[in-house]
Design an enzyme around this catalytic site. Structure first.
Site: not given
Length: 819
Positions: A163, A236, A602
Site C-alpha cells: 500500500d 490509505h 479498499s
C-alpha cells in the site's frame, strides 16, 4: 571569395538541415515506459520443491541461486539491447522469475523475441481502491472471546500490506504487548528513511520496506510528500493496516471530538509493511516487487487494497502478470485478499478476476451520522456532515443568506463564474459584512460537477470570512449528488437531495426582500445547523454499496463471462473509521487528522484479511483455499431484518434485490467461519487444469505465464473445486462435482437441499451423507435446463449438518438451451 561564400552558405544550409532533422527525430522519439518480463526457469520458492519454508534465506545456497537468477536477467538484457539504453528496475526471483525494465516500445518488441523470454507486459500502473465494524461483525462476543479476548486475537499471524506505507507513530500501531511474538516463520527487515527511524519497527510493526524504482522511473517525485521510506504520506496504507490489525480500543478523536473506540479485526496480529504507492504515482512494477518480497518474507496474509484498475490488453484477465504473481503467492502458502474495485453498480466491473485471490466487495453497516438543519419556520431537515452545531447550540438560529445574493456588487474584479458566485470557493467574491456570522447557502454547480471545486475551499472561505456555518445544497440542473460524512472544521451540512434543497430555497425566498432589480436588500430568513457527529444505529444493513464493483467475472476486454464467482464475499467498506496520516498528501481536508472516515472496497479488503488471520490462528494447519472456503461457505445473504441483502443502484436513493454478482457468497461471518464444518480445497495443479480448460485459451500462453504445460484439463471450468458454482452457459444438462472435507473433530451427517436457479432443476447426489473427521465426500451436481432464459439466474446448495453446521454453496448459472 565567391567560392568561400558559397561554401559557407552550403555549410550553413547543411547545419540548418541537420538541426531540423534532429528536431524532427526528437519530435517522434519513442516514449519510454516500464515493462514487466517473465523468463524461463523456476523462481526460488519452487526451485526443486513447492515448500516455501524450506529455504534458509541467509544460506549460501539460497544467495547463490538468487545471484544466478539476477545474472541471467542481466545477460538477457545485455545480449538483446544496447547497454545504457535501458534501466533494469527490479529482478523478481522468489515468486516468479523475471524483471521490470524501463525502455521503449521498440526495445520491448525485441525483448519479446529474445531467447528464454516468456512474457512481456506493459506496466498498467496501480491505483488505490479507495471503530464500529468489529461489533457489526460480531467479533467481541464471538471470535475474540474464543481466542482469549482482544489481547490475543491474531497473535502469531503476520499480515502483509502492499500500500502507501504506514504512520508508525499512530496509537493503532503501538506495541502494547511486552512479549516477543511467535513468528519464527517470518523473516523481514526494517528499512529506514525520512520520518521512519529504526524504532518504527516496534514489534507490532515487525517489518517495513519500500519500493520506488518504478515510481522514480516514470515520474519526478515530490520530496515533500513522496518520502523514500515506509512512511505513509497519504493515509490509505495506515487506514487499511489499522482496519485489519490495529490495536483494540484506540480512541478516535478528530477536531477535539470523541467519536468512539476503533479496533482492528485481529488486533494482536503483526504488521509487515510494503510501501509501493506514492502520492505522485503508483506503478505495477513496484507493487509486484513488493508482493514478491512479502511472499519471500513469509507473510501469512497478503492485503491488496491497491492494484491495476483495468484488465490486461494482450492476454486473458487471469494471465496478466499481476494475477500470475498472486497465483504463485497462493502456491507459496499465502492467503491473498484483493479489493473487488470501485466501479459499481454497473455489471462486469470487478478488477479481481482469478479464483486464487479472494475479492472483497463493500457494504454498509447500520451506523449513520444524521445531520440536521433547523429553519426559522420550525422545519427540521436532514442532511450529511460531521460538524458541531452553529454557535455551539443547535437551536440558536443565525441569519441565512444565499451566496449569490451576498457577492460584492462593486469593486469586484473576480469572474462571474459559478465557482465564485454559487460554490463559495473564493473569499474575495463576498461582501464580508453580509456573510460574517451568517449561515451561507452554497450551491452544487459546474465546479463540483467537473471536480474542480472542493469542500476544502468552501471551509476555507467560511473560516476566512467568519461564516456561522455553511450549507451545500443540490442543484436541480444536476440532480441529487452523493454525500459522505466528512469532518468539518466549521459547522456545515450537505443537502444532497434536490427536493430538500427546494424547500430551503422556497423558505429563503419567502423571507428575503428584493428591489426592482431583484437584488436582495433585506434578509429575514434564519437557520441553525444541528449536531452531526453523534452516530445513530438504525435501518437495514448490510446494503451493497453503490461504488462496489459487480460481477459477473470475465476473461477479456470484451467482458466475456467466465465460470468463476466474483466478488467472493462482502464486508463493511462504507464510512469506516481507521488510522490516518496527518500529512494527508492527497486529501487536504484531512490534513492534520489522525483518523479518517473512508469508503471503498479498499476498506472492505482488510476486514477479510483480519478475519482470515483469526481463522489461521485458530486453525494453523489450514491452507489458503481452506480459509477462503470457510469464509465463503459460512457467509450470510440476509440482512439484519432477515431479508435478502439489498444493493444500491444507479439512482442516489435506489436499491434492488441483490444477487451473487453483487455480494458473492454474502456478508462474512467471522464466528461461523472459525468452525465451518466442511471446506472445499483447491491445489495449485487444479488452478493450472482450470486455466487449461478455459475456452479460447492458448496453451502456449498458459505455459508462458505459469511455466507449466497443459497436461491435464478439467472436464468443465466450473469443476474447479470452489465453494461456489458459476456456469456462464448451460445447454440441456450439465453434471459437475464438488469435493468436501470434514474439518470438525466429530462425525456428522449432512442433508442436502437446493434453491433452483430460474430455468433449471438441480439434482444432488448423494441426497445425504455421513462424514468422519478429516474424511472427504464427493457431491455430484446435475443441472437440467427447463427454460432457455439466456440470462444468469441464481440459487444455492445448502448442506445442513446434524451438529448444527450449515454450508452454503452459491449457484449462478445461465441456461441457454434446452436441447
Amino acid at each position: 571569395m565567391a567560392n568561400k561564400a558559397n561554401i559557407s552558405a552550403s555549410s550553413s544550409s547543411c547545419a540548418a538541415l541537420l538541426v531540423l532533422a534532429i528536431s524532427f527525430i526528437g519530435c517522434f522519439a519513442e516514449e519510454r515506459d516500464i515493462y514487466l518480463v517473465l523468463i524461463e526457469g523456476e523462481p526460488l520458492a519452487f526451485h526443486g520443491s513447492g515448500d516455501k519454508r524450506r529455504f534458509d534465506l541467509n544460506s549460501d545456497a539460497y544467495k547463490g541461486q538468487a545471484k544466478r537468477l539476477m545474472d541471467s536477467h542481466d545477460r538477457i538484457l545485455q545480449s538483446t539491447l544496447e547497454i545504457g539504453s535501458y534501466n533494469k528496475l527490479y529482478s523478481f526471483k522468489y515468486t516468479v522469475n523475471g524483471f521490470a525494465v524501463h525502455l521503449t516500445p521498440t526495445q520491448a518488441k525485441r525483448l519479446e523475441n529474445a531467447p528464454q523470454v516468456k512474457l512481456v507486459e506493459r506496466d498498467r500502473r496501480a491505483k488505490l481502491m479507495t471503530s464500529y465494524t468489529p461489533q457489526f461483525l460480531g467479533l467481541p462476543q464471538g471470535v475474540w472471546t474464543q481466542r482469549g479476548g482482544d489481547k490475543n486475537a491474531g497473535e502469531g499471524i503476520v499480515i502483509g500490506f502492499v500500500d502507501t506505507g504506514i504512520n508508525p507513530s499512530h496509537p493503532s500501531f503501538a506495541n502494547y504487548n511486552p512479549f516477543e511474538p511467535n513468528i519464527s516463520h517470518f523473516s523481514g527487515d526494517c528499512e529506514t528513511g525520512p520520518r521512519f527511524p529504526l524504532s518504527s519497527c516496534n514489534g507490532k510493526i515487525v517489518s517495513a520496506r519500500f519500493f520506488s524504482a518504478g515510481a522514480q522511473a516514470v515520474a519526478t517525485l515530490n520530496t515533500s510528500v513522496d518520502f523514500l521510506s515506509p512512511f505513509d504520506a497519504v493515509g490509505h496504507g495506515s487506514h487499511v493496516a489499522s482496519t485489519a490489525a490495529g490495536n483494540a480500543g484506540v480512541p478516535v478523536v478528530v477536531d477535539g471530538f470523541f467519536y468512539g473506540l476503533a479496533s482492528g479485526m485481529a488486533p494482536c496480529a503483526r504488521i509487515a509493511v510494503y510501501k509501493a504507492m506514492y502520492p505522485t504515482v503508483g506503478t505495477l512494477a513496484d507493487v509486484i516487487a513488493a508482493i514478491d518480497q512479502a511472499t519471500m518474507d513469509g507473510v501469512d496474509i497478503l492485503t491488496l487494497s491497491i492494484g491495476p484498475d483495468e484488465p490486461p490488453r494482450d492476454t486473458i484477465t487471469m494471465l496478466g502478470i499481476f494475477d500470475v504473481l498472486m497465483l504463485f503467492a497462493r502456491r507459496a502458502g499465502v492467503f491473498v485478499v484483493q479489493a473487488a474495485g470501485n466501479r459499481g453498480p454497473a455489471p462486469s466491473t470487478v478488477v479481481s478476476y482469478s479464483p486464487w485471490a479472494v475479492a472483497a466487495a463493500a457494504c454498509t453497516t447500520d451506523r449513520i451520522y444524521p445531520g440536521s438543519l433547523l429553519l426559522g419556520n420550525g422545519l427540521k431537515l436532514g442532511g450529511v456532515g460531521l460538524s458541531g452545531p452553529t454557535c455551539g447550540r443547535p437551536l440558536f438560529l443565525s441569519k441565512l443568506v444565499l451566496a449569490r445574493d451576498v457577492i460584492l456588487r462593486v469593486n469586484g474584479t473576480f469572474p462571474r463564474t459559478p465557482q465564485y458566485i454559487e460554490e463559495c470557493q473564493y473569499p474575495e467574491a463576498f461582501e464580508p459584512s453580509l456573510v460574517q456570522g451568517s449561515v451561507v447557502i452554497c450551491t452544487f454547480s459546474d465546479g463540483f460537477y467537473n471536480q474542480t471545486s472542493t469542500l476544502t475551499a468552501v471551509i476555507n472561505t467560511a473560516i476566512t470570512l467568519g461564516f456561522m456555518g455553511f450549507i451545500l445544497i443540490a442543484n436541480s440542473h444536476y440532480g441529487d449528488f452523493v454525500a459522505e460524512p466528512i469532518p468539518f472544521a466549521v459547522p456545515g451540512i450537505l443537502i444532497p437531495k434536490v427536493s430538500t434543497s427546494e424547500i430551503i430555497l422556497q423558505y429563503y425566498e419567502q423571507q428575503t426582500h428584493r428591489d426592482e432589480r431583484g437584488v436582495a436588500i433585506k434578509f429575514n430568513a434564519q437557520a441553525g445547523i444541528g449536531e452531526g457527529r453523534v452516530a445513530s444505529f438504525e435501518g437495514r444493513a448490510p446494503i451493497v454499496s453503490r461504488f462496489s464493483s459487480r460481477g459477473p467475472d470475465f476473461t477479456d476486454l470484451r467482458r466475456n463471462p467466465t465460470d468463476v464467482l466474483k466478488p467472493d464475499v462482502i464486508a463493511p467498506g462504507h464510512q469506516i473509521w481507521a488510522a490516518w496520516s496527518p500529512v494527508s498528501a492527497l486529501d487536504p481536508m484531512l490534513k492534520g487528522c489522525n483518523f479518517a472516515l473512508l469508503s471503498g472496497t479498499s476498506m472492505a479488503t482488510p476486514h477479510i484479511a483480519g478475519i482470515a488471520a483469526l481463522i489461521k490462528q485458530h486453525n494453523p494447519s489450514w491452507t489458503p483455499t481452506m480459509i477462503a472456503s470457510a469464509i465463503s461457505s459460512t457467509a450470510t445473504k440476509y440482512d439484519n431484518y432477515g431479508q435478502l441483502i439489498m444493493a444500491e443502484g444507479f439512482e442516489i436513493t435506489s436499491t434492488y434485490n441483490s444477487t451473487h454478482f453483487d455480494f458473492g457468497s454474502g456478508l462474512v461471518s467471522a464466528t461461523r467461519a472459525l468452525d465451518p464444518g466442511l471446506v472445499l480445497s483447491v491445489e495449485f495443479e487444479d488452478y493450472i487444469s482450470f486455466l487449461c480448460s478455459l475456452a479460447d485459451t492458448d496453451p502456449v500462453s498458459i505455459k508462458a505465464a505459469t511455466g507449466i504445460w497443459c497436461n491435464h484439463s478439467l472436464s468443465h471450468p466450473a469443476n474447479l473445486n470452489l465453494p461456489s458454482v458459476t456456469v456462464s452457459a448451460v445447454a440441456k444438462s450439465l453434471v459437475l462435482q464438488r469435493s468436501l472435507k470434514n474439518v470438525g473433530n466429530k462425525t456428522e451427517t449432512y442433508l442436502t437441499s437446493v434453491v433452483h436457479p430460474n430455468g433449471t432443476t438441480v439434482s444432488l447426489y448423494p441426497p445425504w451423507f455421513t462424514i468422519a473427521p478429516q474424511g472427504t465426500q464427493d457431491l455430484a451436481i446435475q443441472f437440467n435446463v427447463t427454460q432457455a432464459i439466456g440470462v444468469f439466474s441464481f440459487g444455492e446448495i445448502v448442506l445442513t449438518g446434524s451438529l448444527n453446521h450449515i454450508v452454503r454453496i452459491p449457484l449462478s448459472v445461465k441456461p441457454v438451451s434446452i436441447f
